[in-house]
Write an enzyme that holds these catalytic residues in place. Structure first.
Site, PDB file in Angstrom:
ATOM      1  N   GLU A  88       3.866   5.198  -4.641  1.00 49.72           N
ATOM      2  CA  GLU A  88       3.889   6.572  -5.188  1.00 49.72           C
ATOM      3  C   GLU A  88       5.014   7.410  -4.580  1.00 49.72           C
ATOM      4  O   GLU A  88       5.390   8.457  -5.144  1.00 49.72           O
ATOM      5  CB  GLU A  88       2.535   7.254  -4.978  1.00 49.72           C
ATOM      6  CG  GLU A  88       2.292   7.896  -3.628  1.00 49.72           C
ATOM      7  CD  GLU A  88       2.008   6.925  -2.497  1.00 49.72           C
ATOM      8  OE1 GLU A  88       1.870   7.384  -1.344  1.00 49.72           O
ATOM      9  OE2 GLU A  88       1.924   5.709  -2.768  1.00 49.72           O
TER      10      GLU A  88
ATOM     11  N   CYS B 102      -2.210   1.339   0.528  1.00 46.42           N
ATOM     12  CA  CYS B 102      -2.263   1.497   1.982  1.00 46.42           C
ATOM     13  C   CYS B 102      -3.725   1.488   2.476  1.00 46.42           C
ATOM     14  O   CYS B 102      -4.365   0.456   2.462  1.00 46.42           O
ATOM     15  CB  CYS B 102      -1.510   2.760   2.407  1.00 46.42           C
ATOM     16  SG  CYS B 102      -1.075   2.790   4.166  1.00 46.42           S
TER      17      CYS B 102
ATOM     18  N   HIS C 225       3.727   2.228  -0.027  1.00 44.52           N
ATOM     19  CA  HIS C 225       3.473   3.463  -0.783  1.00 44.52           C
ATOM     20  C   HIS C 225       4.357   3.550  -2.023  1.00 44.52           C
ATOM     21  O   HIS C 225       5.384   4.244  -2.025  1.00 44.52           O
ATOM     22  CB  HIS C 225       3.710   4.680   0.113  1.00 44.52           C
ATOM     23  CG  HIS C 225       2.602   4.930   1.077  1.00 44.52           C
ATOM     24  ND1 HIS C 225       1.478   5.671   0.740  1.00 44.52           N
ATOM     25  CD2 HIS C 225       2.428   4.533   2.358  1.00 44.52           C
ATOM     26  CE1 HIS C 225       0.678   5.720   1.791  1.00 44.52           C
ATOM     27  NE2 HIS C 225       1.221   5.037   2.777  1.00 44.52           N
TER      28      HIS C 225
END
Length: 233
Positions: free
Chosen positions: A210, A111, A208
């Site tokens: 994660e 990001c 994202h």
């Protein structure tokens, strides 16, 4: 048994009534651990010697998500209200990125981290997608991205032509920086991933991964990054 690679992860910064705090989302640490790496959270440093020392000891670098990059970094003035990342963080990460690249360590930008990579190579950003890109979708909501053929990312994603991603941004790459190529795009034309061909591993994704710790494509991306870090030891 191979030693687990040491992965440096940059930290975000928050101004509270009790002072400035640096922090990191635990999800970053979890996906690294599950992929076979060991995390090292990297606080902001104003010392060039310290930054060089960090680049020396880590086997790979993740530039984590964050707020908006100040438009002055790509030669513009603010045209809308922004949630700005402090200059301290941006300056530190630009310096760290330079030192890590000297060591040819693998790099993954997420990001804000992808946008920072683009800025480092002279690229620019849309300060606000909705204001600057007619008929664009809401990129604060999850959506799908198309992965380009013949890209490293396509190979990492097991040949997938498109994947669904968690999206939480309102800025995006406008002009790509030097030596960077686009490897994924959303249906409205927004750049969703970049990579550098002549480098060990340099990939930036606008989404994202994660936040999708159990997702197949997240595991593919993080595992590929960690394996490259291990082979780079």
């Amino acid at each position: 048994m191979d030693k687990r690679p040491l992965i440096g992860v940059t930290m975000d910064i928050r101004d509270t009534e009790n002072g400035l705090y640096q922090y990191i989302n635990k999800n970053y640490l979890d996906v690294i651990d599950r992929a076979g790496g060991t995390s090292l959270a990297l606080p902001i440093s104003h010392s060039e010697d310290s930054t060089r020392a960090v680049a020396q000891i880590i086997d790979g670098l993740i530039l984590s998500g964050g707020g908006d990059i100040h438009p002055s970094y790509f030669g513009e003035e603010a045209i809308t209200k922004l949630s700005l990342t402090p200059h301290d963080r941006t300056d530190f990460e630009l310096s760290l990125l330079k030192e890590v690249m000297k060591k040819r360590r693998p790099i993954l930008g997420i990001c804000y981290g992808m946008q920072l990579i683009n800025i480092a190579f002279g690229g620019s950003l849309y300060q606000d997608i909705k204001k600057q890109v007619p008929k664009s979708r809401d990129h604060r909501k999850n959506h799908s991205v198309k992965i380009f053929p013949d890209s490293r990312l396509r190979n990492i994603m097991d040949g997938a032509e498109a994947i669904d991603v968690i999206s939480r941004h309102h800025q995006a790459i406008k002009e790509t920086g030097r030596n960077l190529s686009v490897s994924a795009q959303s249906e409205d034309g927004i750049i969703e991933a970049i990579e550098m061909e002549d480098y060990t591993f340099l990939i930036g994704v606008q989404w994202h991964p994660e936040k999708e710790t159990g997702d197949f494509f997240t595991r593919r991306l993080i595992s590929s990054f960690i394996k490259t870090c291990m082979g780079n030891k």
